[in-house]
Design an enzyme around this catalytic site. Structure first.
Site, PDB file in Angstrom:
ATOM      1  N   SER A 189      -4.247   9.037   2.914  1.00  0.00           N
ATOM      2  CA  SER A 189      -5.272   8.032   2.593  1.00  0.00           C
ATOM      3  C   SER A 189      -6.446   8.739   1.946  1.00  0.00           C
ATOM      4  O   SER A 189      -6.648   9.950   2.153  1.00  0.00           O
ATOM      5  CB  SER A 189      -5.752   7.358   3.881  1.00  0.00           C
ATOM      6  OG  SER A 189      -6.892   6.558   3.634  1.00  0.00           O
ATOM      7  N   TYR A 202      -8.275   7.871  12.926  1.00  0.00           N
ATOM      8  CA  TYR A 202      -7.380   7.603  11.787  1.00  0.00           C
ATOM      9  C   TYR A 202      -7.588   8.629  10.674  1.00  0.00           C
ATOM     10  O   TYR A 202      -6.627   9.213  10.159  1.00  0.00           O
ATOM     11  CB  TYR A 202      -7.645   6.188  11.276  1.00  0.00           C
ATOM     12  CG  TYR A 202      -6.871   5.796  10.044  1.00  0.00           C
ATOM     13  CD1 TYR A 202      -5.556   5.331  10.126  1.00  0.00           C
ATOM     14  CD2 TYR A 202      -7.447   5.878   8.773  1.00  0.00           C
ATOM     15  CE1 TYR A 202      -4.849   4.958   8.989  1.00  0.00           C
ATOM     16  CE2 TYR A 202      -6.752   5.509   7.631  1.00  0.00           C
ATOM     17  CZ  TYR A 202      -5.451   5.048   7.742  1.00  0.00           C
ATOM     18  OH  TYR A 202      -4.757   4.682   6.608  1.00  0.00           O
TER      19      TYR A 202
HETATM   20  P1  NAD Z   1       1.181  -2.348   6.952  1.00  0.00           P
HETATM   21  O1  NAD Z   1       0.627  -2.800   8.234  1.00  0.00           O
HETATM   22  O2  NAD Z   1       1.797  -3.355   6.071  1.00  0.00           O
HETATM   23  O3  NAD Z   1       2.240  -1.189   7.182  1.00  0.00           O
HETATM   24  C1  NAD Z   1       2.156  -0.290   8.251  1.00  0.00           C
HETATM   25  C2  NAD Z   1       3.460  -0.351   9.017  1.00  0.00           C
HETATM   26  O4  NAD Z   1       3.464   0.671  10.015  1.00  0.00           O
HETATM   27  C3  NAD Z   1       3.704  -1.640   9.765  1.00  0.00           C
HETATM   28  O5  NAD Z   1       4.308  -2.614   8.971  1.00  0.00           O
HETATM   29  C4  NAD Z   1       4.615  -1.190  10.902  1.00  0.00           C
HETATM   30  O6  NAD Z   1       5.956  -1.484  10.610  1.00  0.00           O
HETATM   31  C5  NAD Z   1       4.439   0.309  10.939  1.00  0.00           C
HETATM   32  N1  NAD Z   1       4.050   0.731  12.282  1.00  0.00           N
HETATM   33  C6  NAD Z   1       2.814   0.779  12.809  1.00  0.00           C
HETATM   34  N2  NAD Z   1       2.890   1.184  14.100  1.00  0.00           N
HETATM   35  C7  NAD Z   1       4.206   1.409  14.365  1.00  0.00           C
HETATM   36  C8  NAD Z   1       4.923   1.836  15.510  1.00  0.00           C
HETATM   37  N3  NAD Z   1       4.295   2.184  16.643  1.00  0.00           N
HETATM   38  N4  NAD Z   1       6.274   1.897  15.424  1.00  0.00           N
HETATM   39  C9  NAD Z   1       6.921   1.571  14.282  1.00  0.00           C
HETATM   40  N5  NAD Z   1       6.291   1.186  13.152  1.00  0.00           N
HETATM   41  C10 NAD Z   1       4.950   1.107  13.207  1.00  0.00           C
HETATM   42  O7  NAD Z   1      -0.013  -1.609   6.203  1.00  0.00           O
HETATM   43  P2  NAD Z   1      -0.062  -0.620   4.938  1.00  0.00           P
HETATM   44  O8  NAD Z   1      -1.471  -0.640   4.515  1.00  0.00           O
HETATM   45  O9  NAD Z   1       0.998  -0.907   3.972  1.00  0.00           O
HETATM   46  O10 NAD Z   1       0.187   0.799   5.601  1.00  0.00           O
HETATM   47  C11 NAD Z   1       1.137   1.715   5.126  1.00  0.00           C
HETATM   48  C12 NAD Z   1       0.553   3.116   5.094  1.00  0.00           C
HETATM   49  O11 NAD Z   1      -0.471   3.169   4.113  1.00  0.00           O
HETATM   50  C13 NAD Z   1      -0.086   3.543   6.412  1.00  0.00           C
HETATM   51  O12 NAD Z   1       0.266   4.885   6.691  1.00  0.00           O
HETATM   52  C14 NAD Z   1      -1.566   3.458   6.105  1.00  0.00           C
HETATM   53  O13 NAD Z   1      -2.322   4.341   6.897  1.00  0.00           O
HETATM   54  C15 NAD Z   1      -1.582   3.835   4.649  1.00  0.00           C
HETATM   55  N6  NAD Z   1      -2.806   3.440   3.927  1.00  0.00           N
HETATM   56  C16 NAD Z   1      -3.114   2.126   3.759  1.00  0.00           C
HETATM   57  C17 NAD Z   1      -4.276   1.800   3.087  1.00  0.00           C
HETATM   58  C18 NAD Z   1      -4.688   0.365   2.864  1.00  0.00           C
HETATM   59  O14 NAD Z   1      -5.806   0.115   2.420  1.00  0.00           O
HETATM   60  N7  NAD Z   1      -3.856  -0.611   3.164  1.00  0.00           N
HETATM   61  C19 NAD Z   1      -5.111   2.798   2.593  1.00  0.00           C
HETATM   62  C20 NAD Z   1      -4.757   4.125   2.783  1.00  0.00           C
HETATM   63  C21 NAD Z   1      -3.591   4.436   3.452  1.00  0.00           C
END
Ligand code: NAD
Ligand code: MG
Length: 297
Positions: A189, A202
């Site tokens: 991130s 985080y």
């Molecule tokens: P999202 O919620 O759609 O995806 C995250 C997924 O993590 C969930 O769908 C879930 O299936 C999985 N997860 C969480 N806890 C879990 C557990 N205990 N067991 C199994 N699965 C689990 O959100 P996203 O934003 O697409 O996140 C995906 C990645 O992107 C993450 O690593 C997040 O930190 C990173 N990210 C997101 C953003 C943003 O702004 N959305 C920014 C930077 C990084």
């Protein structure tokens, strides 16, 4: 809507805040978001970049992982997605989209904070896909807390387990299966470089993912396997509306970006495809920022 690949001003390409107030319980569902994120369901077009590959995407039910899973299937890969039991409805939509491409889809439902499940999910992906050559570590846990006092040990533990321990357990179980030419892509991130005061635990894990992946890349290349990091900026996903940001911040999500809007998951999918594919042959140990201009240095 104009086709995604038609030349246009990218700032105006997708919805801008203010968004409706929409708090959800953890982990949240993409289906309950308003507006609906674009994960590429109708907008991502493949061109055979991953023909015959076997990919595992953690958190592939929604958000960035769903966009990567859809793109991989459109590029010709068989895809396994791992997700939590409460996300079955989102996951079924992704499974159907993968199968609609004539590819094999494997659904892996369980909690990655459990080491035994991490090892089992890799074994199930390998048997369901008939091997493994693309591993995307993307599952993540993010909960905004106003101050250090509010970050409980249970919070800290959940964030470390989901974002760091699970990565290690899954990569460790997967490495013996990866052939030369395989690719590991982790998801950090912008928080690794510009930590928000409300994301103490985080942001720490995201910096850890960067260091881990760079070290891993040095080891794995000795076997012809590459490892890289994607570092997203603000993306419109359930992670944010389920407590990753406060409900008030979600209403304004992306406002501070130079784009005046958050990214949509499909806008980061091509980077996962590049890093997974042989087109990325000389790319190893790198961090790819997709931040809408905020930068990662
Ligand atoms: P999202 O919620 O759609 O995806 C995250 C997924 O993590 C969930 O769908 C879930 O299936 C999985 N997860 C969480 N806890 C879990 C557990 N205990 N067991 C199994 N699965 C689990 O959100 P996203 O934003 O697409 O996140 C995906 C990645 O992107 C993450 O690593 C997040 O930190 C990173 N990210 C997101 C953003 C943003 O702004 N959305 C920014 C930077 C990084
Ligand atoms: Mg989800």
């Amino acid at each position: 809507m104009t086709d995604r690949l038609t030349m246009q001003d990218p700032r105006a390409q997708y919805p801008q805040p203010p968004f409706p107030r929409q708090p959800q319980p953890v982990p949240g569902l993409a289906a309950d978001m308003d507006p609906k994120p674009d994960h590429g369901e109708t907008s991502y077009k493949g061109s055979g970049k991953l023909t015959g590959r076997k990919a595992l995407v953690t958190g592939g039910d929604s958000g960035i992982g769903r966009a990567a899973a859809i793109a991989f299937a459109r590029e010709g890969a068989d895809v396994a997605i791992a997700y939590l039991p409460s996300e079955g409805s989102d996951a079924r939509e992704v499974i159907a989209l993968i199968e609609a491409e004539g590819r094999t889809a494997v659904a892996l439902e369980g909690d990655v904070t459990d080491e035994a499940w991490c090892r089992e999910l890799v074994a199930k992906a390998v048997s369901g896909l008939g091997g493994l050559d693309v591993l995307v570590i993307n599952a993540g846990h993010q909960q905004s807390r106003p101050s250090i006092d509010a970050v409980t040990s249970a919070d800290f533990d959940a964030t470390m387990k989901t974002n760091l321990y699970a990565m290690h357990w899954i990569v460790q179980a997967a490495v013996p299966h990866l052939p030369a030419g395989a690719s590991v892509v982790t998801t950090a991130s912008i928080q690794a470089y510009e930590p928000s005061e409300t994301l103490l635990d985080y942001a720490t894990t995201k910096a850890g993912i960067v260091a881990y992946t760079k070290a891993l890349a040095k080891q794995l290349l000795k076997n012809g396997i590459r490892a890289n990091v994607v570092a997203p900026g603000p993306f419109w996903t359930a992670l944010q509306s389920s407590g990753g940001q406060t409900p008030d911040k979600v209403v304004k999500f992306g406002e501070e970006s130079a784009y005046g809007r958050p990214g949509q998951p499909v806008e980061i999918a091509p980077v996962y495809v590049l890093l997974a594919s042989q087109e990325g042959s000389f790319i190893n140990g790198e961090v790819y920022g997709v931040t809408g201009g905020a930068g990662i240095a």
